[in-house]
Design a protein around this motif. Structure first.
Motif, PDB file in Angstrom:
ATOM      1  N   TRP A   4      25.413 -31.197  11.417  1.00  0.00           N
ATOM      2  CA  TRP A   4      25.566 -29.747  12.199  1.00  0.00           C
ATOM      3  C   TRP A   4      26.879 -29.616  12.649  1.00  0.00           C
ATOM      4  CZ3 TRP A   4      22.693 -25.700  11.830  1.00  0.00           C
ATOM      5  CH2 TRP A   4      21.036 -25.813  11.164  1.00  0.00           C
ATOM      6  N   LYS A   5      27.447 -30.770  13.439  1.00  0.00           N
ATOM      7  CA  LYS A   5      28.706 -30.431  14.014  1.00  0.00           C
ATOM      8  C   LYS A   5      29.966 -30.502  13.011  1.00  0.00           C
ATOM      9  CE  LYS A   5      31.792 -32.481  17.541  1.00  0.00           C
ATOM     10  NZ  LYS A   5      32.543 -33.458  17.994  1.00  0.00           N
ATOM     11  N   ASN A   6      29.832 -31.625  12.195  1.00  0.00           N
ATOM     12  CA  ASN A   6      31.309 -31.680  11.174  1.00  0.00           C
ATOM     13  C   ASN A   6      30.998 -31.101   9.944  1.00  0.00           C
ATOM     14  OD1 ASN A   6      32.363 -33.168  13.350  1.00  0.00           O
ATOM     15  ND2 ASN A   6      31.647 -35.239  12.817  1.00  0.00           N
ATOM     16  N   LYS A  31      31.617 -38.668  15.915  1.00  0.00           N
ATOM     17  CA  LYS A  31      31.914 -37.492  16.657  1.00  0.00           C
ATOM     18  C   LYS A  31      33.406 -37.301  16.948  1.00  0.00           C
ATOM     19  CE  LYS A  31      31.346 -38.914  21.468  1.00  0.00           C
ATOM     20  NZ  LYS A  31      30.821 -38.720  22.650  1.00  0.00           N
ATOM     21  N   ILE A  77      30.010 -24.555  18.587  1.00  0.00           N
ATOM     22  CA  ILE A  77      29.922 -25.511  19.690  1.00  0.00           C
ATOM     23  C   ILE A  77      30.474 -25.436  21.147  1.00  0.00           C
ATOM     24  CG2 ILE A  77      30.004 -28.264  19.860  1.00  0.00           C
ATOM     25  CD1 ILE A  77      28.982 -28.428  17.264  1.00  0.00           C
ATOM     26  N   ASP A 132      33.944 -20.936  16.834  1.00  0.00           N
ATOM     27  CA  ASP A 132      33.573 -22.513  17.255  1.00  0.00           C
ATOM     28  C   ASP A 132      32.235 -22.512  17.803  1.00  0.00           C
ATOM     29  OD1 ASP A 132      33.447 -24.971  17.555  1.00  0.00           O
ATOM     30  OD2 ASP A 132      35.436 -25.406  18.240  1.00  0.00           O
ATOM     31  N   THR A 146      27.707 -33.910  19.721  1.00  0.00           N
ATOM     32  CA  THR A 146      27.948 -32.750  19.752  1.00  0.00           C
ATOM     33  C   THR A 146      29.006 -32.120  20.916  1.00  0.00           C
ATOM     34  OG1 THR A 146      26.210 -31.582  20.665  1.00  0.00           O
ATOM     35  CG2 THR A 146      26.108 -31.787  18.224  1.00  0.00           C
ATOM     36  N   THR A 147      28.481 -32.487  22.226  1.00  0.00           N
ATOM     37  CA  THR A 147      29.305 -31.847  23.301  1.00  0.00           C
ATOM     38  C   THR A 147      29.602 -32.634  24.370  1.00  0.00           C
ATOM     39  OG1 THR A 147      27.223 -31.414  24.674  1.00  0.00           O
ATOM     40  CG2 THR A 147      28.037 -29.476  23.028  1.00  0.00           C
ATOM     41  N   ALA A 156      23.049 -34.441  14.122  1.00  0.00           N
ATOM     42  CA  ALA A 156      24.218 -34.011  15.022  1.00  0.00           C
ATOM     43  C   ALA A 156      25.413 -33.944  14.290  1.00  0.00           C
ATOM     44  CB  ALA A 156      24.298 -34.973  16.442  1.00  0.00           C
ATOM     45  N   ASP A 195      31.629 -26.967  11.801  1.00  0.00           N
ATOM     46  CA  ASP A 195      33.234 -27.139  12.239  1.00  0.00           C
ATOM     47  C   ASP A 195      33.987 -25.827  11.918  1.00  0.00           C
ATOM     48  OD1 ASP A 195      35.235 -29.537  12.554  1.00  0.00           O
ATOM     49  OD2 ASP A 195      36.287 -27.960  11.167  1.00  0.00           O
ATOM     50  N   PRO A 236      27.527 -23.791  23.621  1.00  0.00           N
ATOM     51  CA  PRO A 236      27.270 -25.199  23.486  1.00  0.00           C
ATOM     52  C   PRO A 236      25.585 -25.314  23.571  1.00  0.00           C
ATOM     53  CG  PRO A 236      28.466 -24.844  25.683  1.00  0.00           C
ATOM     54  CD  PRO A 236      28.484 -23.678  24.492  1.00  0.00           C
ATOM     55  N   THR A 250      23.688 -23.971  20.561  1.00  0.00           N
ATOM     56  CA  THR A 250      23.829 -24.779  19.368  1.00  0.00           C
ATOM     57  C   THR A 250      23.097 -26.125  19.425  1.00  0.00           C
ATOM     58  OG1 THR A 250      26.365 -23.925  19.270  1.00  0.00           O
ATOM     59  CG2 THR A 250      25.549 -25.627  17.967  1.00  0.00           C
TER      60      THR A 250
END
Lengths: 274, 292
Positions: B123-125, A231, B150, B148, B233-234, B120, B129, B154, B157
């Motif tokens: 989806w995030k990276n 992350k 996320i 963006d 993610t957050t 996670a 992204d 947030p 997402t």
């Protein structure tokens, strides 16, 4: 049910479309894992490129991936084994020698599976700190065995209840002791159910993160903790290599899940739905 | 069931397992209750004194608590509603013969099997992204400005990701429900001229009621514990905009080292879960009575 052939085709088409949409993220991850790093990021994205295994090589050798994999394997296998050693005899007792309290006990066992881990994490941490179990295999094996025990008892007991009691009695009249009764009579009949139970324990333990991240720091950390490190600014690896590490991590679980499809629902609902 | 009294002692085979379960689950919970009454901060060993209900009153008088509670409820309720609708549609679609049904079912359960932390990261990276993700390309194709997701949405997402993960769970349970329906009843109804919607409303839905209840309750119990997806993610942010109860406990315990406060939050989490578990046990209890 009779339907117009056309509406049937439309529904089937819709099913395929939704499936593709839902499965696409996984497909994309797998495809990305086989792309050279430069091509993984080109715009417009290319779906098919000459596949390379380089990402897997790098992820396995140039990162600590294999150490975390080893931790995961040791913890998952031993935690499942401990849950079986404690859970199968318990299931046996409650299947064939029920008392007035058995029903209540079974429900209590089920309720512990639904206890929020966040509700017990602080004492677990403090106790583990005091008895030096933080960041050890032993500590993780014990908490995960506790997590899997209800699953083992509920599933194995329901499989045992399907075994006719007469077979067990016949074996006893032939002079079988408890161990022989179990290995010669019950085990062959329970084998498919036992296999499904083991696979489900394996899936839940392999994927667990909350307890792992709070009770380990590095020495005993499983893969989930390593993957979570991606992350921060892509972690140790970049997109294609990250995809390779992620794909390798989920592959065993997906295989196990696909293999247990028939018992998956019973396992997920602790037997509430068969 | 005829039993030989010589073997009655075998009922004690359950004792080691039950003792083990008490040690690893009940003792920590009792300690959570105990710690919740103390002012203990791990960074200040001398702070381990009895403070009564002060941890609880501090939490209840802090606005943070209500935000966290609201986040937990919003996340859980949204996911439950989305997955119920999607899971129902997919279960109905899969409950009819078509080529490749086994494969489709297999592919559809995969999101549920994947490690939530991988989900996670994926989806995030890899997907969302804002620079490298696939979504950035899709957005540019549509001629929209880069967003963006996320950072800007947030909570939405996270709801999207968790819903993706849990839809197969609901689908599987509802599919099991549909497959337990005698087909002859539906055939008779369709011969009587009942349309698809009528059958769904008056025959399928009532039959599925128990399955829906079980799916929703179990899903709620487990989604209250969502942690990995938020962690990756957050990190509960921005601010505390996506901090739910487990994440708040994590922050109190492992970044502020406030054992007392974290335990008091833990008591809330357990009470909340226990209410749901009791309802769940009543539902499956009444179900087994019906079967008997």
């Amino acid at each position: 049910m009779k339907r117009l052939p056309l509406s049937g085709a439309v529904l089937t088409g819709l099913t395929y479309l939704l499936t593709l949409l839902i499965f696409f993220p996984i497909l994309w991850m797998v495809l990305t894992s086989f792309k050279p790093e430069q091509l993984a990021l080109v715009v417009p994205p290319r779906i098919f490129v000459a596949p390379t295994l380089e990402n897997y090589m790098v992820a396995f050798t140039a990162s600590p991936y294999l150490e975390f994999l080893w931790n995961t394997l040791v913890i998952t296998l031993l935690a499942t084994l401990l849950a079986l050693v404690l859970g199968v005899p318990a299931a046996y007792a409650m299947a064939y020698y029920p008392t007035r309290r058995t029903n209540g006990t079974m429900l209590w066992i089920m309720s512990t599976r639904m206890l929020p881990p966040a509700g017990v994490i602080v004492p677990l941490y403090v106790i583990f700190r005091d008895i030096h179990w933080l960041d050890t295999y032993l500590g993780m094996i014990v908490v995960y065995a506790g997590m899997n025990f209800p699953l083992v008892v509920w599933m194995i007991r329901s499989f045992m209840l399907e075994v006719p009691y007469g077979i067990l009695e016949a074996a006893r009249l032939d002079g079988a002791n408890l161990l022989q009764e179990f290995t010669h009579v019950l085990l062959p009949l329970l084998l498919p159910g036992l296999a499904a139970t083991v696979l489900l324990c394996f899936i839940f333990t392999w994927n667990e993160f909350f307890l792992a991240v709070n009770l380990t720091t590095r020495q005993a950390s499983p893969l989930s903790v390593y993957i979570a490190s991606f992350k921060a600014a892509q972690g140790d690896l970049f997109v294609a290599k990250m995809s390779a590490a992620a794909t390798a991590t989920v592959l065993p679980v997906i295989a196990a899940g696909w293999a247990t499809q028939r018992q998956l629902v019973a396992g997920l609902t602790l037997g509430a739905v068969k | 069931m005829a039993k030989q009294s010589a073997h009655e002692g075998r009922k004690w085979l359950s004792a080691p397992g039950i003792l083990f379960l008490v040690i690893v689950t009940q003792i920590p919970f009792v300690l959570t209750l105990y710690y919740s009454l103390r002012g203990w901060n791990l960074l200040r060993p001398d702070s381990d004194v009895f403070v009564g209900l002060r941890n609880f009153s501090r939490i209840l008088s802090n606005r943070e608590f209500y935000t966290v509670l609201a986040n937990t409820v919003v996340l859980t309720l949204s996911v439950v509603v989305i997955t119920l609708v999607l899971g129902m549609i997919l279960a109905l679609l899969l409950n009819r013969p078509f080529p490749g049904r086994g494969l489709v079912r297999t592919l559809l359960i995969s999101p549920f099997l994947i490690m939530p932390v991988v989900t996670a990261v994926l989806w995030k990276n890899i997907l969302l992204d804002p620079v490298f993700g696939l979504s950035a390309y899709v957005v540019s194709l549509l001629g929209l400005p880069a967003i963006d997701l996320i950072a800007q949405y947030p909570m939405q997402t996270i709801i999207l990701i968790v819903s993706w993960q849990w839809t197969p769970f609901v689908m599987l349970i509802l599919l099991a429900g549909l497959q337990s329906m005698p087909e002859s009843i539906l055939e008779a109804a369709s011969l009587d001229g009942a349309g698809g919607l009528t059958m769904f409303r008056y025959m399928i839905l009532p039959h599925l009621q128990r399955f829906i209840e079980i799916a929703l309750l179990l899903e709620t119990i487990f989604i209250l514990n969502v942690f990995g997806v938020i962690f990756v993610t957050t990190s509960g942010g921005p601010g505390i905009a996506t901090t739910n109860l487990p994440y708040q406990i994590f922050l109190e315990a492992f970044s502020r080292w406030n054992v007392g406060r974290a335990s008091a939050y833990g008591v809330f989490a357990v009470i909340l879960a226990n209410i749901l578990v009791l309802i769940f046990l009543r539902v499956i209890g009444s179900q087994s009575e019906q079967e008997a």
